[in-house]
Scaffold this active site. Structure first.
Site, PDB file in Angstrom:
ATOM      1  N   GLU A   1       1.463   2.701  13.089  1.00 50.36           N
ATOM      2  CA  GLU A   1       0.409   2.574  12.077  1.00 50.36           C
ATOM      3  C   GLU A   1      -0.696   1.762  12.736  1.00 50.36           C
ATOM      4  O   GLU A   1      -0.745   0.548  12.626  1.00 50.36           O
ATOM      5  CB  GLU A   1       0.955   1.900  10.815  1.00 50.36           C
ATOM      6  CG  GLU A   1       0.061   2.073   9.600  1.00 50.36           C
ATOM      7  CD  GLU A   1      -1.052   1.056   9.532  1.00 50.36           C
ATOM      8  OE1 GLU A   1      -2.065   1.218  10.266  1.00 50.36           O
ATOM      9  OE2 GLU A   1      -0.916   0.099   8.770  1.00 50.36           O
TER      10      GLU A   1
ATOM     11  N   HIS B   1      -5.298  -0.032   1.315  1.00 47.41           N
ATOM     12  CA  HIS B   1      -5.740  -1.337   1.824  1.00 47.41           C
ATOM     13  C   HIS B   1      -6.883  -1.189   2.821  1.00 47.41           C
ATOM     14  O   HIS B   1      -7.576  -2.155   3.129  1.00 47.41           O
ATOM     15  CB  HIS B   1      -4.567  -2.109   2.442  1.00 47.41           C
ATOM     16  CG  HIS B   1      -4.199  -1.675   3.819  1.00 47.41           C
ATOM     17  ND1 HIS B   1      -3.443  -0.549   4.078  1.00 47.41           N
ATOM     18  CD2 HIS B   1      -4.481  -2.207   5.035  1.00 47.41           C
ATOM     19  CE1 HIS B   1      -3.270  -0.428   5.377  1.00 47.41           C
ATOM     20  NE2 HIS B   1      -3.883  -1.425   5.986  1.00 47.41           N
TER      21      HIS B   1
ATOM     22  N   ASP C   1       0.874  -1.169   0.000  1.00 47.96           N
ATOM     23  CA  ASP C   1       0.000   0.000   0.000  1.00 47.96           C
ATOM     24  C   ASP C   1       0.917   1.226   0.000  1.00 47.96           C
ATOM     25  O   ASP C   1       1.343   1.721   1.040  1.00 47.96           O
ATOM     26  CB  ASP C   1      -0.897  -0.008   1.237  1.00 47.96           C
ATOM     27  CG  ASP C   1      -1.885   1.146   1.270  1.00 47.96           C
ATOM     28  OD1 ASP C   1      -1.705   2.107   0.481  1.00 47.96           O
ATOM     29  OD2 ASP C   1      -2.821   1.118   2.085  1.00 47.96           O
TER      30      ASP C   1
ATOM     31  N   GLU D   1     -10.464  -2.767  15.274  1.00 50.42           N
ATOM     32  CA  GLU D   1      -9.297  -3.453  15.831  1.00 50.42           C
ATOM     33  C   GLU D   1      -8.792  -2.793  17.110  1.00 50.42           C
ATOM     34  O   GLU D   1      -7.992  -3.381  17.829  1.00 50.42           O
ATOM     35  CB  GLU D   1      -8.149  -3.590  14.831  1.00 50.42           C
ATOM     36  CG  GLU D   1      -8.439  -4.566  13.728  1.00 50.42           C
ATOM     37  CD  GLU D   1      -7.238  -4.795  12.835  1.00 50.42           C
ATOM     38  OE1 GLU D   1      -7.129  -5.901  12.279  1.00 50.42           O
ATOM     39  OE2 GLU D   1      -6.406  -3.889  12.668  1.00 50.42           O
TER      40      GLU D   1
END
Length: 574
Positions: free
Chosen positions: A338, A507, A245, A347
């Site tokens: 990230e 992504h 990405d 998440e």
């Protein structure tokens, strides 16, 4: 000069060599794999010729090249580990195109513990070291033995038991070898200086492929979904997707490299380091020390990547949750991570970053990279998508499979839609300043509005996020500025990116929430016309029992409609 060397030799300058990490993270049952192989392919130390056994190979090297492997081993009094170093020393010399002579090899050549790392991946010669005669023993005539007649059944059973015993011994040696390499790498990064670390290893019942490096062995009492989360990041595929990405990876690289003055001489913490790419960016930018933390087994490959790129003197890898590990420094100057998930907060990695910010980042001067994120929503009308993906089930080769539709509208779909599917003006409904936001700010209910611009019926809503990289914690980003508007204001050296539908796909793509019109009041889909003013609320919530999940609820209606006149639906991200 030796002949051409096999192409599978590891080269420290190549990023493809992270597979060498398999020597550290193999299963405890690796020895069983050897027993299942009918033949062993031993590659010559001096060229690419292949042999069925180690003795034939060393004999060949002695006769053709004058390299007496057994003679050097016996002359220097090498043990199992010393023999491994000798193998890797010779293979590296040959790979580098240098002449190797038995008499020139000295004990001092083998002092470097980095020679324990295999030069040739899956080197069968190391596996077969015990097949070679011990010091002082005469070499058996292997070829003559193979030509003898088949022995009796009891002799076969005796030999089988003997081979099984040797196999178990070899498996144990390899377990010890993995541990020795791990300890060597730990020492290289200064982690064995801690007495607790040595104690933890001494008390461990067996060498683990990825031991905790903070010196404290903790029982993993994480819920199953948390365990699955970390395990999912141990595999190459997900990291390959993220690294490819270019929007994502180039943004981090450009900010770090364009601001070397910010990173020079600083201590950087990389949370969720993965393959180590962000840590290596920071090290290349001049950071004095980088702490790379990850709770996944990918940390083993990160160590190899860092070592192979010559950055192990700057970067220290630590396995564990940031909430549980003990860093070797009290504070850090910069946190890079990230952490973003689908729809930004799926998440739930951001709470870990905020925890580290509050515990380790220097107050007033410490910098978070990235620094801000904004969240956007827009209405969607895409009849073709709905037909292809939802209505499809109503006519499958002439059969109605509507039962398969059950639950499909309940999930947030991760897609990259064409900008033509966006059916109204987009609005930023939430801006997060990562230097000041709290965990409580990640659960919210925000208002939004939009002017509907499509002639088609409303099919759902689209959510995405923009990410900004500010050079100081005092810098602010205005809520309604898109990433591109902000960069226009800041100038060409500024760094930001979007995951939205109007630019190149990332992504993360976007979160698509399709309305289940069958569960809405009849005719409600006809109410929204071109030019209508929509208004409503969007809610982010964490589902009970799934702290890394995300539920998104949207309410909507025409301007002025309140209460029961408004429609609503909730979607699950998982």
């Amino acid at each position: 000069m030796a002949e051409s060397y096999p192409p599978s030799i590891s080269d420290g300058s190549s990023s493809d060599n992270s597979e060498a990490g398999n020597w550290l993270q193999g299963d405890q049952d690796d020895g069983d794999d050897f027993s299942e192989q009918e033949t062993v392919q031993v590659i010559s130390l001096m060229d690419d010729k292949v042999f069925d056994d180690a003795l034939a190979m060393v004999t060949y090297c002695k006769e053709k090249y004058g390299l007496d492997f057994l003679g050097v081993r016996d002359r220097l009094g090498l043990d199992f580990y010393g023999s491994i170093k000798l193998i890797n020393f010779i293979r590296q010399k040959v790979h580098d195109g240098k002449t190797v002579k038995s008499d020139d090899i000295k004990a001092s050549d083998l002092e470097d513990d980095s020679l324990l790392k295999p030069v040739l991946e899956d080197d069968a010669l190391i596996v077969c070291l015990d097949d070679l005669p011990a010091a002082g023993e005469a070499a058996p005539q292997a070829r003559e033995i193979k030509q003898k007649e088949v022995p009796a059944v009891d002799e076969l059973l005796r030999k089988n038991a003997q081979l099984q015993e040797e196999l178990e011994k070899l498996s144990q040696q390899f377990s010890n070898y993995r541990l020795a390499v791990q300890q060597t790498l730990d020492q290289r990064w200064g982690e064995d200086d801690k007495p607790e670390s040595s104690k933890a290893r001494a008390e461990a019942p067996a060498p683990a492929p990825a031991p905790a490096t903070n010196g404290t062995e903790k029982k993993d009492d994480s819920p199953p979904e948390a365990t699955y989360y970390f395990e999912s990041y141990a595999h190459n595929d997900i990291h390959e997707t993220m690294l490819k990405d270019t929007i994502r990876t180039n943004a981090y690289r450009d900010f770090i490299y364009n601001n070397k003055a910010i990173f020079a001489g600083k201590t950087v913490l990389d949370i969720g380091c993965g393959t180590g790419i962000l840590s290596m960016f920071a090290a290349k930018a001049g950071a004095a020390k980088v702490l790379a933390v990850d709770n996944s087994a990918i940390i083993d490959k990160a160590r190899e990547n860092i070592f192979n790129n010559g950055l192990d003197n700057v970067i220290t890898c630590i396995r564990g949750k940031i909430e549980e590990v003990t860093l070797p420094v009290p504070t850090v100057d910069i946190i890079v991570s990230e952490w973003m998930g689908y729809c930004l907060l799926y998440e739930a990695m951001l709470p870990s970053v905020l925890y580290a910010r509050d515990k380790y980042l220097k107050p007033d001067t410490g910098l978070l990279v990235p620094s801000h994120t904004s969240m956007w929503i827009a209405p969607v009308a895409d009849e073709e998508y709905v037909t292809d993906n939802m209505d499809f089930w109503r006519d499958v080769y002439g059969f109605d499979m509507k039962a398969m539709q059950e639950g499909t509208y309940a999930n947030c779909r991760i897609e990259h839609l064409p900008d033509a599917a966006v059916a109204g003006t987009a609005q930023c409904f939430r801006m997060l300043d990562l230097h000041t936001c709290t965990k409580e700010d990640l659960v919210f209910n925000e208002k939004w509005t939009s002017t509907y611009t499509s002639k088609d019926k409303l099919d759902g809503f689209l959510v995405w996020f923009d990410t900004f990289f500010c050079e100081s914690r005092q810098e602010q980003v205005e809520k309604q500025l898109t990433w591109k508007q902000w960069m226009d204001v800041k100038g060409k050296e500024s760094v930001a990116f979007t995951t939205g539908p109007f630019d190149k796909e990332t992504h993360w793509r976007q979160g698509l929430m399709l309305i289940d019109h069958a569960k809405q009041p009849k005719g409600s889909e006809e109410k929204v016309k071109e030019g209508a003013r929509l208004e409503g609320e969007i809610e982010y919530a964490i589902p009970e029992g799934h702290h890394r999940g995300l539920n998104i609820k949207v309410t909507w209606g025409l301007e002025g409609e309140e209460g029961e006149k408004r429609l609503s639906q909730m979607w699950m991200c998982h």
